[in-house]
Design a protein around this motif. Structure first.
Motif, PDB file in Angstrom:
ATOM      1  N   HIS A  47      42.069  35.343  43.643  1.00  0.00           N
ATOM      2  CA  HIS A  47      42.172  36.609  42.913  1.00  0.00           C
ATOM      3  C   HIS A  47      40.862  37.374  42.840  1.00  0.00           C
ATOM      4  N   ASP A  50      36.793  39.646  40.022  1.00  0.00           N
ATOM      5  CA  ASP A  50      37.217  40.744  39.147  1.00  0.00           C
ATOM      6  C   ASP A  50      38.732  40.819  38.990  1.00  0.00           C
ATOM      7  N   GLY A  51      39.471  39.887  39.630  1.00  0.00           N
ATOM      8  CA  GLY A  51      40.922  39.871  39.516  1.00  0.00           C
ATOM      9  C   GLY A  51      41.643  40.802  40.460  1.00  0.00           C
ATOM     10  N   LYS A  52      40.901  41.566  41.274  1.00  0.00           N
ATOM     11  CA  LYS A  52      41.527  42.571  42.137  1.00  0.00           C
ATOM     12  C   LYS A  52      42.052  42.006  43.456  1.00  0.00           C
ATOM     13  N   GLN A  54      40.734  41.387  46.304  1.00  0.00           N
ATOM     14  CA  GLN A  54      40.338  42.052  47.543  1.00  0.00           C
ATOM     15  C   GLN A  54      39.535  41.083  48.398  1.00  0.00           C
ATOM     16  N   ASP A  63      46.894  41.486  42.617  1.00  0.00           N
ATOM     17  CA  ASP A  63      45.821  42.227  41.962  1.00  0.00           C
ATOM     18  C   ASP A  63      46.142  42.179  40.474  1.00  0.00           C
ATOM     19  N   THR A  65      44.760  43.433  38.039  1.00  0.00           N
ATOM     20  CA  THR A  65      44.501  44.661  37.280  1.00  0.00           C
ATOM     21  C   THR A  65      45.628  45.678  37.474  1.00  0.00           C
ATOM     22  N   ALA A  66      46.642  45.313  38.271  1.00  0.00           N
ATOM     23  CA  ALA A  66      47.733  46.243  38.593  1.00  0.00           C
ATOM     24  C   ALA A  66      49.099  45.611  38.348  1.00  0.00           C
ATOM     25  N   ILE A 113      41.599  42.992  31.578  1.00  0.00           N
ATOM     26  CA  ILE A 113      41.127  43.668  32.789  1.00  0.00           C
ATOM     27  C   ILE A 113      42.188  44.619  33.352  1.00  0.00           C
ATOM     28  N   GLY A 114      43.368  44.603  32.752  1.00  0.00           N
ATOM     29  CA  GLY A 114      44.454  45.456  33.221  1.00  0.00           C
ATOM     30  C   GLY A 114      44.485  46.791  32.496  1.00  0.00           C
TER      31      GLY A 114
END
Length: 125
Positions: A47, A50-52, A54, A63, A65-66, A113-114
């Motif tokens: 993940h 930063d949890g994104k 990428q 992701d 955050t989404a 973070i979301g």
């Protein structure tokens, strides 16, 4: 009568065995910080820090955050279940590595973070 009492007793037992549906860990800066620490130890490989998610070479991870893109639910209990029990082909179960309390703290971190409109209201202090 007897049947009603039996059904009530069975319903009570089933209710007690049901999983927690709301996060029992208050959404506080402290629980978010603990969740971030558990996340940092267990989750960045897929993940990202930063949890994104990428640039992960291992799996197509969510992701975090989404939530609008998540496949396995966005409610606290669904996030908890995805972490504890695994989800899909790529998300492993962490029940053997993390205690339920730690998983709920990770849920709080993921909320933090979301999107702001998906965060718990009125508890953060």
């Amino acid at each position: 009568g007897f049947v009603a009492a039996l059904l009530a007793a069975r319903a009570g037992a089933a209710f007690q065995a049901a999983p927690q549906t709301s996060n029992p860990v208050p959404y506080t800066k402290e629980s978010i910080a603990r969740g971030k620490a558990w996340f940092a130890q267990n989750c960045p490989l897929c993940h990202g820090d930063d949890g994104k998610a990428q640039g992960s070479a291992i799996a197509v991870a969510a992701d975090l955050t989404a939530p609008s893109l998540w496949k396995y639910g966005t409610a606290d209990a669904q996030i908890f279940a995805s972490i504890r029990n695994g989800a899909g082909d790529n998300m492993p179960a962490f029940a053997g590595d993390l205690k339920d309390q730690q998983i709920w703290e990770i849920v709080n971190f993921i909320r933090s973070i979301g999107p702001e409109d998906k965060r718990p209201k009125g508890q953060l202090n």
